[in-house]
Design a protein around this motif. Structure first.
Motif, PDB file in Angstrom:
ATOM      1  N   LEU A  35       0.826  -1.214   0.000  1.00  0.00           N
ATOM      2  CA  LEU A  35       0.000   0.000   0.000  1.00  0.00           C
ATOM      3  C   LEU A  35       0.854   1.256   0.000  1.00  0.00           C
ATOM      4  CD1 LEU A  35      -2.749  -0.965   2.576  1.00  0.00           C
ATOM      5  CD2 LEU A  35      -3.000  -0.758   0.127  1.00  0.00           C
ATOM      6  N   THR A  36       2.081   1.163   0.488  1.00  0.00           N
ATOM      7  CA  THR A  36       2.946   2.342   0.531  1.00  0.00           C
ATOM      8  C   THR A  36       3.257   2.842  -0.879  1.00  0.00           C
ATOM      9  OG1 THR A  36       4.900   0.939   0.577  1.00  0.00           O
ATOM     10  CG2 THR A  36       4.044   1.674   2.691  1.00  0.00           C
ATOM     11  N   GLN A  37       3.263   1.956  -1.843  1.00  0.00           N
ATOM     12  CA  GLN A  37       3.566   2.356  -3.211  1.00  0.00           C
ATOM     13  C   GLN A  37       2.420   3.143  -3.829  1.00  0.00           C
ATOM     14  OE1 GLN A  37       6.604   1.944  -4.401  1.00  0.00           O
ATOM     15  NE2 GLN A  37       7.085   1.010  -2.450  1.00  0.00           N
ATOM     16  N   ARG A  38       1.217   2.916  -3.362  1.00  0.00           N
ATOM     17  CA  ARG A  38       0.054   3.623  -3.903  1.00  0.00           C
ATOM     18  C   ARG A  38      -0.278   4.866  -3.088  1.00  0.00           C
ATOM     19  NH1 ARG A  38      -1.358  -1.816  -4.611  1.00  0.00           N
ATOM     20  NH2 ARG A  38      -2.565  -1.902  -2.699  1.00  0.00           N
ATOM     21  N   GLY A  39       0.367   5.044  -1.963  1.00  0.00           N
ATOM     22  CA  GLY A  39       0.148   6.234  -1.166  1.00  0.00           C
ATOM     23  C   GLY A  39      -1.165   6.236  -0.408  1.00  0.00           C
ATOM     24  N   ARG A  84       1.017  12.432   4.510  1.00  0.00           N
ATOM     25  CA  ARG A  84       2.363  12.188   5.019  1.00  0.00           C
ATOM     26  C   ARG A  84       3.270  12.099   3.801  1.00  0.00           C
ATOM     27  NH1 ARG A  84       3.490   6.963   8.325  1.00  0.00           N
ATOM     28  NH2 ARG A  84       1.837   7.835   9.566  1.00  0.00           N
ATOM     29  N   LYS A  85       4.256  12.990   3.743  1.00  0.00           N
ATOM     30  CA  LYS A  85       5.129  13.052   2.579  1.00  0.00           C
ATOM     31  C   LYS A  85       6.436  12.316   2.866  1.00  0.00           C
ATOM     32  CE  LYS A  85       3.070  17.379   1.321  1.00  0.00           C
ATOM     33  NZ  LYS A  85       3.054  18.772   1.621  1.00  0.00           N
ATOM     34  N   ARG A  86       6.984  11.735   1.795  1.00  0.00           N
ATOM     35  CA  ARG A  86       8.286  11.076   1.906  1.00  0.00           C
ATOM     36  C   ARG A  86       9.369  12.122   2.105  1.00  0.00           C
ATOM     37  NH1 ARG A  86       9.197   5.652  -0.296  1.00  0.00           N
ATOM     38  NH2 ARG A  86       7.187   4.872  -0.951  1.00  0.00           N
ATOM     39  N   ASP A  87      10.449  11.675   2.707  1.00  0.00           N
ATOM     40  CA  ASP A  87      11.611  12.534   2.883  1.00  0.00           C
ATOM     41  C   ASP A  87      12.246  12.757   1.514  1.00  0.00           C
ATOM     42  OD1 ASP A  87      13.684  13.974   3.875  1.00  0.00           O
ATOM     43  OD2 ASP A  87      14.454  12.397   5.191  1.00  0.00           O
ATOM     44  N   THR A  88      12.279  13.998   1.051  1.00  0.00           N
ATOM     45  CA  THR A  88      12.775  14.296  -0.294  1.00  0.00           C
ATOM     46  C   THR A  88      14.291  14.194  -0.389  1.00  0.00           C
ATOM     47  OG1 THR A  88      12.751  16.652   0.233  1.00  0.00           O
ATOM     48  CG2 THR A  88      10.817  15.754  -0.893  1.00  0.00           C
ATOM     49  N   GLU A  89      14.977  14.169   0.746  1.00  0.00           N
ATOM     50  CA  GLU A  89      16.440  14.084   0.719  1.00  0.00           C
ATOM     51  C   GLU A  89      16.923  12.675   0.376  1.00  0.00           C
ATOM     52  OE1 GLU A  89      17.572  15.413   4.570  1.00  0.00           O
ATOM     53  OE2 GLU A  89      16.799  17.428   4.251  1.00  0.00           O
ATOM     54  N   GLN A  94      17.875   4.552  -2.891  1.00  0.00           N
ATOM     55  CA  GLN A  94      18.641   4.416  -1.652  1.00  0.00           C
ATOM     56  C   GLN A  94      17.916   3.575  -0.596  1.00  0.00           C
ATOM     57  OE1 GLN A  94      19.176   8.733  -1.158  1.00  0.00           O
ATOM     58  NE2 GLN A  94      21.370   8.304  -1.023  1.00  0.00           N
ATOM     59  N   TYR A  95      16.633   3.366  -0.770  1.00  0.00           N
ATOM     60  CA  TYR A  95      15.864   2.599   0.203  1.00  0.00           C
ATOM     61  C   TYR A  95      16.186   1.108   0.096  1.00  0.00           C
ATOM     62  CZ  TYR A  95      12.798   6.461   1.533  1.00  0.00           C
ATOM     63  OH  TYR A  95      12.304   7.624   2.030  1.00  0.00           O
ATOM     64  N   HIS A  96      16.301   0.453   1.211  1.00  0.00           N
ATOM     65  CA  HIS A  96      16.418  -1.001   1.266  1.00  0.00           C
ATOM     66  C   HIS A  96      15.052  -1.628   1.529  1.00  0.00           C
ATOM     67  CE1 HIS A  96      20.813  -1.297   1.256  1.00  0.00           C
ATOM     68  NE2 HIS A  96      20.767  -0.132   1.862  1.00  0.00           N
ATOM     69  N   ARG A  97      14.257  -0.925   2.317  1.00  0.00           N
ATOM     70  CA  ARG A  97      12.923  -1.427   2.658  1.00  0.00           C
ATOM     71  C   ARG A  97      12.051  -0.239   3.052  1.00  0.00           C
ATOM     72  NH1 ARG A  97      12.098  -6.797   5.033  1.00  0.00           N
ATOM     73  NH2 ARG A  97       9.876  -6.963   5.229  1.00  0.00           N
ATOM     74  N   VAL A  98      10.796  -0.249   2.627  1.00  0.00           N
ATOM     75  CA  VAL A  98       9.851   0.793   2.987  1.00  0.00           C
ATOM     76  C   VAL A  98       8.629   0.112   3.593  1.00  0.00           C
ATOM     77  CG1 VAL A  98       8.396   2.674   2.149  1.00  0.00           C
ATOM     78  CG2 VAL A  98      10.635   2.295   1.121  1.00  0.00           C
ATOM     79  N   GLU A  99       8.419   0.296   4.886  1.00  0.00           N
ATOM     80  CA  GLU A  99       7.266  -0.307   5.560  1.00  0.00           C
ATOM     81  C   GLU A  99       6.274   0.731   6.050  1.00  0.00           C
ATOM     82  OE1 GLU A  99       8.540  -3.005   8.607  1.00  0.00           O
ATOM     83  OE2 GLU A  99       9.270  -4.457   7.140  1.00  0.00           O
ATOM     84  N   ARG A 100       6.717   1.965   6.193  1.00  0.00           N
ATOM     85  CA  ARG A 100       5.795   3.010   6.617  1.00  0.00           C
ATOM     86  C   ARG A 100       4.993   3.478   5.420  1.00  0.00           C
ATOM     87  NH1 ARG A 100       8.191   7.602   9.871  1.00  0.00           N
ATOM     88  NH2 ARG A 100       9.217   8.017   7.920  1.00  0.00           N
TER      89      ARG A 100
END
Length: 149
Positions: A35-39, A84-89, A94-100
């Motif tokens: 679901l994180t990929q669809r926002g 909730r916006k992703r960290d633009t920096e 660079q991500y290994h895993r995105v669970e939030r």
């Protein structure tokens, strides 16, 4: 010999549990189709009565600022929106895993008619939004004294 009563609803519930387990094993959840990929995400909410004076709604909104939250009451419906916006920096590669979960959300709650929508209060502290929905004075129970004659 004991008599056993047939309960069709218990049998249906057992069947549904078995089917859910079969499909959960056959189609495991993949992280690249999360679901994180669809926002899309829904912040968890607790709703409880604080005595007989008010109803309290608490929503977990970690990582959000007060400016990212939109709270409205219209036609006895409380609507909570935000993003909730992703960290633009940090770049995607660079991500290994995105669970939030990230992205926009919207939750609506139908309010009972006994709520005084003109005096709703909200407080945002340490990532938790607390909304206090006061009960109208005429909706509160009151003791009536019985006179003895």
């Amino acid at each position: 010999m004991t008599l056993v009563r047939f309960d069709p609803f218990r049998e249906l519930s057992t069947l549904q549990d078995r089917l859910n387990r079969i499909f959960a094993d056959a189609y495991p959840r993949r992280y690249d189709d999360d679901l994180t990929q669809r926002g899309e995400w829904f912040p968890p909410v607790d709703i409880y009565e604080n005595g007989s004076d008010e109803i309290v709604l608490k929503a977990e909104l970690p990582g959000l600022r007060r400016e990212d939250i939109d709270l409205r009451v219209e036609n006895n419906t409380l609507t909570l929106r935000g993003e909730r916006k992703r960290d633009t920096e940090i770049k995607q590669e660079q991500y290994h895993r995105v669970e939030r979960s990230y992205g926009a959300f919207s939750r609506s709650f139908t309010l009972p008619s006994r709520i005084d929508t003109e005096n709703v209060r909200a407080e945002f502290k340490e990532g938790v939004l607390s909304i206090k929905l006061p009960v109208k004075a005429e909706a509160k129970p009151r003791q009536i004294e019985v006179a003895i004659s």
